[in-house]
Motif scaffolding. Structure first.
Motif: not given
Length: 106
Positions: A19-24, A27, A31
């Motif tokens: 999730l952190s990678r996707a938020e940065r 991804p 989803p």
């Protein structure tokens, strides 16, 4: 936690990293894949799911961002989730307006 507690914690930590990678903006998972992963992690932590859902609903209902109609809809969704889970677990019990059991369908 269900099953191996260490494995359940590792699964949750790995999801957090994804999730952190996707938020940065980096991804590795779509989803849909992340949601599937969340459902798997939730199955490993059933008590936390109920508590988290109630806290999220409470925060939304207590806040000033959403209107009353939306708050009622959010509460209805929480209610429906509980009813659906109980139906899957125990079947459907029909009661009258006073709470007395009228019939049972399994």
């Amino acid at each position: 936690m269900i099953g191996n507690a260490d494995a359940a914690r590792r699964e949750l930590a790995a999801l957090g990293e994804a999730l952190s990678r996707a938020e940065r903006g980096m991804p590795r998972h779509t989803p849909v894949e992340l949601m599937t992963w969340l459902l798997r992690a939730a199955a490993l932590h059933p008590a936390a799911v109920a508590e988290a859902m109630l806290l999220q609903v409470s925060d939304l209902v207590a806040g000033t961002v959403t209107g009353n109609a939306e708050k009622v809809a959010i509460i209805r969704m929480g209610w429906a989730a509980i009813v659906q889970a109980q139906y899957k677990r125990r079947g459907l019990t029909v009661v009258d307006g006073k709470g007395a059991v009228r019939a049972r369908a399994a």
